[in-house]
Write a protein that holds these residues in place. Structure first.
Motif, mmCIF file in Angstrom:
data_model
loop_
_atom_site.group_PDB
_atom_site.id
_atom_site.type_symbol
_atom_site.label_atom_id
_atom_site.label_comp_id
_atom_site.label_asym_id
_atom_site.label_seq_id
_atom_site.Cartn_x
_atom_site.Cartn_y
_atom_site.Cartn_z
ATOM 1 N N MET A 1 41.408 41.340 -22.900
ATOM 2 C CA MET A 1 42.270 42.490 -22.665
ATOM 3 C C MET A 1 43.436 42.101 -21.764
ATOM 4 N N ALA A 4 45.892 39.887 -23.528
ATOM 5 C CA ALA A 4 46.742 40.630 -24.450
ATOM 6 C C ALA A 4 47.856 41.342 -23.697
ATOM 7 N N GLY A 5 47.518 41.923 -22.580
ATOM 8 C CA GLY A 5 48.506 42.639 -21.799
ATOM 9 C C GLY A 5 49.607 41.723 -21.302
ATOM 10 N N VAL A 7 50.554 38.825 -22.615
ATOM 11 C CA VAL A 7 51.385 38.347 -23.720
ATOM 12 C C VAL A 7 52.364 39.424 -24.138
ATOM 13 N N LEU A 8 51.889 40.663 -24.222
ATOM 14 C CA LEU A 8 52.781 41.745 -24.614
ATOM 15 C C LEU A 8 53.908 41.906 -23.614
ATOM 16 N N LEU A 9 53.573 41.786 -22.346
ATOM 17 C CA LEU A 9 54.607 41.933 -21.329
ATOM 18 C C LEU A 9 55.611 40.798 -21.398
ATOM 19 N N THR A 11 56.379 39.145 -24.078
ATOM 20 C CA THR A 11 57.192 39.419 -25.261
ATOM 21 C C THR A 11 58.238 40.469 -24.938
ATOM 22 N N LEU A 12 57.798 41.480 -24.215
ATOM 23 C CA LEU A 12 58.696 42.563 -23.848
ATOM 24 C C LEU A 12 59.882 42.052 -23.057
#
Lengths: 202, 429
Positions: A1, A4-5, A7-9, A11-12
């Motif tokens: 979890m 994932a958070g 990586v998303l950040l 990417t953001l």
């Protein structure tokens, strides 16, 4: 979890940097546009409203496999308290694992049936005889029928039942028929193998 | 005819300019002008990246082929509408897409294979443009000529894949797959030129889905036989399928907002296609998490799309307050949707990070609309590409989280579906 958070950040951070500050998207700035207003009256885009329903495949009611003379009602099945799948109450009736997809819905639908009872053949006694190309019909509660084509039949030891291949989530509609096979372990009161028939929509 | 020829020559010039490599001279239809090849061969210019493992290679190929189908349709439709600036930027984007596919092939199969692929692929793109020019000029001769070129391309590309796979991919099977891809593009262009936008968009959706299937099949044949089984793994398949659906959401909403922001006649069909994708996504969620979760998902997703469209309508009508209102409502959606996904995945996805990723997604879509409305087509294509690429990364994280959540609920052990009454017969089979 947490991964994932992160990586998303990450990417953001890259993506937000690509949005020019002058865009209205970079809240709440505005930019001039060169497109003329629609002449008279509202444009179709003004009246657009997204669809809020989807076609849900109805629950299965009956299974028919002409090649092996199967024609049975389907019982809804779940999981037992020990985590194993429940099996049909009667050896003469097949069941559908109702916590998974419905036949014809995206993903693998699983139907189970007994190969035999203590006295005689069960509803799936001849399922092992199916060959690739055989047709399987599933009648649904709304009167529709799904048609499937057998692509392979395998026999696997119960000790290595391929849970991931039988149940695991994908979005390709498929149908799996599961019963028992192989030799019978009288001490355990169980067959040593499972027979799995893999079918796809035809 | 004279005007048409001039447009074709101009179009061919921009086509060549948009592709960084052209391995052979091309000739404009109806013209004696031979345009020189541009750019460099793959082997001479680009550094060769490390080969991707088969699952990543297949996902990348699917994604690039899907984007190719979208950009090729953009190019053809731009040509049919007579929008040369838009067609030029679509061609430039196609050139980048071709370069990315060439790099992928180079890194996995060597520069010689990449060079051969690239020359074939560029011929394909050029012939599609020529076909669209024939449609725009109502010139059956030009269309027929383009079809002849495309038939040769289908045969040659199938041969390329058969050779590269060392025979694992049957030449006839490969040719049938390439033929279907070409037919999708030609048929959607025919329908679009005939103002049958619903048919054009239906075929485009079929064509987009076909490119994903084709990418998977090609990748499975190209990788060493022992490694192709990785593409049957459920988590890979879920990643691939979610990637296709989520990236299609981007593709379709970009198309619809472009049509909407110029009040184009193709808006209604484009919006219907968005709705088709929304239904498919809801169906996927129903399969994974059940009908109730799917209904919640679709309600939130519909809010998202409604506000993207509301923003588009506000740009069209120059309504600044309407744009601000749509942006504010998107912020509400982003937080609600992130919380929904965190709950559905039992905290395998983090709401805070998700909300920020959704913000980035929405910002890129809105900026794409702004750019297109202002005829800044390069920016519009760049934004669309980045949004498309982001969705595939997000799909991978969704696939991991969704897959793990559902897997945790699966039955354990093996079904006990026999009591032994017929053991003497069953055991002898």
């Amino acid at each position: 979890m947490a991964v994932a958070g992160r990586v998303l950040l990450a990417t953001l951070a890259v993506l937000v940097a690509t949005v020019p500050a002058g865009s209205a998207a970079a809240r709440p700035a505005h930019r001039a546009v060169t497109v003329p207003a629609p002449p008279g009256g509202a444009a179709p885009v003004d009246g657009f409203r997204s669809v809020r329903t989807f076609d849900l495949v109805a629950e299965p009611a009956r299974l028919r496999i002409p090649a092996v003379q199967v024609d049975t009602a389907l019982q809804r099945l779940g999981r037992r308290p020990d985590g194993t799948v429940a099996v049909p109450d009667s050896p003469n009736v097949a069941g559908w694992y109702a916590q998974g997809p419905r036949p014809g819905q995206p993903g693998p639908a699983v139907l189970l049936g007994h190969v035999d009872s203590v006295r005689g053949p069960g509803v799936f006694f001849r399922v092992e005889e199916l060959s690739p190309g055989a047709v399987v019909y599933v009648d649904r509660v709304d009167g529709t029928t799904g048609s499937f084509r057998v692509v392979r039949v395998v026999k696997v030891p119960k000790t290595s039942f391929p849970t991931d291949l039988v149940y695991s989530p994908t979005l390709q509609p498929s149908l799996q028929l599961v019963t028992c096979g192989g030799t019978f372990d009288h001490r355990a009161g169980s067959y040593r193998d499972n027979v799995i028939v893999y079918a796809v929509p035809s | 005819m004279k005007t048409w020829t001039g447009l074709c020559v101009a179009g061919m010039v921009l086509l060549v300019a948009g592709s960084s490599v052209a391995a052979r001279p091309v000739q404009a239809p109806g013209s004696a002008v031979r345009l020189p090849p541009a750019g460099n061969a793959v082997a001479a210019g680009n550094a060769v990246a490390a080969p991707l493992p088969p699952p990543d290679l297949a996902l990348r190929l699917e994604s690039l082929l899907g984007e190719h189908s979208v950009l090729a349709a953009d190019l053809m439709r731009g040509r049919i509408r007579g929008e040369q600036d838009f067609a030029q930027t679509a061609n430039a984007a196609l050139g980048q897409n071709t370069d990315a596919m060439t790099d992928l092939i180079s890194s996995n199969f060597g520069p010689a294979a990449a060079d051969r692929f690239k020359s074939l692929w560029q011929l394909h793109v050029t012939a599609l443009f020529t076909y669209a020019s024939g449609l725009a000029g109502a010139d059956e001769g030009v269309r027929s000529g383009a079809r002849v070129t495309l038939v040769g391309f289908e045969r040659d590309l199938a041969g390329f894949f058969a050779d590269a796979s060392q025979g694992r991919l049957n030449r006839d099977v490969a040719q049938a797959a390439v033929l279907m891809h070409v037919n999708h593009l030609l048929q959607q262009a025919d329908a679009y030129a005939g103002h049958d936008y619903a048919t054009a968009d239906r075929i485009s959706r079929e064509g987009y889905a076909h490119t994903y299937a084709m990418g998977r099949d090609i990748a499975a044949a190209l990788v060493p036989p022992g490694q192709a089984a990785a593409l049957d793994a459920p988590v890979w398949r879920l990643h691939s399928e979610l990637g296709r659906l989520l990236a299609e959401h981007v593709v379709l909403i970009v198309d619809a907002t472009r049509a909407g922001v110029v009040n184009g006649p193709d808006f209604t069909a484009a919006a219907d296609a968005v709705n088709g994708n929304t239904r498919d996504l809801a169906g996927a969620v129903a399969s994974l998490f059940g009908p109730a979760a799917a209904a919640s998902f679709q309600s939130l997703w519909a809010d998202h799309i409604d506000q993207i469209m509301a923003y588009t309508a506000a740009v069209l009508s120059r309504n600044g307050e309407g744009r601000d209102a749509a942006v504010a409502k998107l912020g509400i959606f982003e937080n609600r949707f992130a919380t929904f996904l965190q709950t559905a995945t039992e905290r395998r996805l983090d709401a805070t990070g998700l909300a920020k990723a959704l913000l980035a997604h929405d910002q890129m879509l809105l900026h794409q609309t702004d750019a297109y409305a202002a005829k800044q087509y390069q920016q519009a294509h760049d934004m669309a590409h980045q949004t498309y690429a982001q969705m595939f990364d997000v799909a991978g994280q969704f696939a991991d989280a969704f897959g793990a959540t559902v897997a945790a609920r699966l039955p354990s052990g093996s079904p006990q579906t026999g009591l032994g009454g017929m053991a003497g017969v069953v055991g002898e089979r």
